[in-house]
Design an enzyme around this catalytic site. Sequence first.
Site, mmCIF file in Angstrom:
data_model
loop_
_atom_site.group_PDB
_atom_site.id
_atom_site.type_symbol
_atom_site.label_atom_id
_atom_site.label_comp_id
_atom_site.label_asym_id
_atom_site.label_seq_id
_atom_site.Cartn_x
_atom_site.Cartn_y
_atom_site.Cartn_z
ATOM 1 N N GLY A 71 -7.244 -6.376 -5.301
ATOM 2 C CA GLY A 71 -7.537 -6.385 -3.870
ATOM 3 C C GLY A 71 -9.008 -6.641 -3.580
ATOM 4 N N THR A 72 -9.871 -6.067 -4.377
ATOM 5 C CA THR A 72 -11.311 -6.215 -4.152
ATOM 6 C C THR A 72 -11.723 -7.674 -4.274
ATOM 7 O OG1 THR A 72 -11.704 -3.989 -4.980
ATOM 8 C CG2 THR A 72 -13.596 -5.477 -4.944
ATOM 9 N N GLN A 179 -2.812 -1.898 1.821
ATOM 10 C CA GLN A 179 -2.022 -0.672 2.016
ATOM 11 C C GLN A 179 -0.636 -0.941 2.610
ATOM 12 O OE1 GLN A 179 -2.455 2.601 1.248
ATOM 13 N NE2 GLN A 179 -4.340 2.130 0.149
ATOM 14 N N ALA A 200 -1.408 -5.476 -6.498
ATOM 15 C CA ALA A 200 -0.145 -5.023 -7.104
ATOM 16 C C ALA A 200 -0.081 -3.517 -7.368
ATOM 17 C CB ALA A 200 0.108 -5.792 -8.407
ATOM 18 N N THR A 237 -8.137 -18.320 -17.161
ATOM 19 C CA THR A 237 -6.762 -18.303 -17.654
ATOM 20 C C THR A 237 -5.963 -17.253 -16.908
ATOM 21 O OG1 THR A 237 -7.525 -19.005 -19.808
ATOM 22 C CG2 THR A 237 -5.342 -17.979 -19.736
ATOM 23 N N CYS A 325 -12.566 6.219 -3.701
ATOM 24 C CA CYS A 325 -13.880 5.625 -3.984
ATOM 25 C C CYS A 325 -15.008 6.530 -3.545
ATOM 26 C CB CYS A 325 -14.021 4.285 -3.255
ATOM 27 S SG CYS A 325 -12.568 3.280 -3.381
HETATM 28 C C1 LIG Z 1 -7.108 -0.137 -2.986
HETATM 29 C C2 LIG Z 1 -7.632 -0.933 -1.839
HETATM 30 C C3 LIG Z 1 -8.453 -2.059 -2.050
HETATM 31 C C4 LIG Z 1 -8.925 -2.458 -3.412
HETATM 32 O O1 LIG Z 1 -7.911 -2.994 -4.216
HETATM 33 P P1 LIG Z 1 -8.108 -3.047 -5.814
HETATM 34 O O2 LIG Z 1 -6.942 -3.795 -6.319
HETATM 35 O O3 LIG Z 1 -8.129 -1.613 -6.257
HETATM 36 O O4 LIG Z 1 -9.402 -3.733 -6.080
HETATM 37 C C5 LIG Z 1 -8.863 -2.777 -0.952
HETATM 38 N N1 LIG Z 1 -8.495 -2.431 0.288
HETATM 39 C C6 LIG Z 1 -7.708 -1.375 0.542
HETATM 40 C C7 LIG Z 1 -7.315 -1.051 1.946
HETATM 41 C C8 LIG Z 1 -7.259 -0.583 -0.513
HETATM 42 O O5 LIG Z 1 -6.486 0.479 -0.264
#
Ligand SMILES: *Cc1c(COP(=O)(O)O)cnc(C)c1O
Length: 387
Positions: A71-72, A179, A200, A237, A325
Amino acid sequence: MKRIYLDYAATTPTDPEVIKAMQPYFFEKFGNPSSIHTFGQEAKKAIEDARETLAKFLGAKAEEIVFTAGGTEADNFAIAGAAYALEDKGRHIITTGIEHHAVTEPCKFLEKRGFKITFVGVDKYGLVDPADIKQAITDKTILISVMHANNEIGTIEPIAQIGEIAQEKEIYFHTDAVQTVGHIPVDVNALRVNLLSLSAHKFYGPKGVGALYIRKGTRLMKFLHGGDQEKGRRASTHNTSGIVGLGKAIELCQEKMPEEAEFQKKLRDKLIKEVFAKIPEVYLNGHPEIRLPNNANFSIKYIEGESILINLDMLGIAASTGSACTSTSLEPSSVLLAIGLSPEIAHGSLRVTLGRWTKEKDIDYLLGHLPGIAQKLRAMSPLYEKK
Ligand SMILES: *Cc1c(COP(=O)(O)O)cnc(C)c1O
């Protein structure tokens, strides 16, 4: 000791069916998906199948999906990628005061490099007013980024309405849907977004893999230069097993989501009702209805969230205060401050998030202990005494 996990918003366990689907891609089907031979082609096929599954789930086209390392990365790619692709048009970005660090930090990074960032406020429920977004738009605005649902308080934002405004003004619109994907319906056309991030490990898939939806025609500057994977949008990759796991996780969510959401909502509402009945002076953070079905976030006055967590952990219960975090810092959560809580009340927050394996007896176990913990901690609290 019995251990109960009520921190699904931080991460979820990987579904055993997902692990099973991933397994062949470590040894038998380990080929590099860019290779011409059969080893490569079977890996490539698995990736394209996962892409198709995810695209269908989102109402998107397969070629609009780029797999990332979570996600980051998807958030950084969307925000800095759009900023640098469009900087000739303008250098103004609009976001909110309650975004995840994966959005606020790239925005602050850009701010130091000459971009102007407007952080729009929220109401006491954590809701963004689309009118505030509209008002913040200037002729230099190139991107709007508003999260689909907040990871701490669970409030679901009016993304479709903001999308309508963005579309009308022809401004790129990104949503962090980390989320919501796998928990509530997410459709890129209904939401009217250009860019959407997901991860995921928040929906029973493996960690370190996610995706960015990029609407056809949306320009982004790329970050990873190298091979021509992902149609030249992200070199490296492919994480074949991870992507296969993401696809399987989406497939399972597609099937289970309606029932799971309903069950979790029922348990969550019981939890909220009983907490109010058993503990005096508690508040529910986030919107009472427009919230994720698995999220409850309380402020328990006069006590510290950290102390509640430690006491719960000693009983085998895992929950959270604010987001994972920030759990290493003693600063109160910026989301709770943004909805107007005083620092003292923000400190007493407890986030309980439910998931696929949460049972009613888990909630009962928590309810059996939380009132006693609150009472014990209040008895020791100087804030409570002064009352
Ligand atoms: C967990 C989260 C992220 C980060 O995702 P990662 O896969 O852990 O890097 C970003 N935004 C929200 C709202 C999250 O809950």
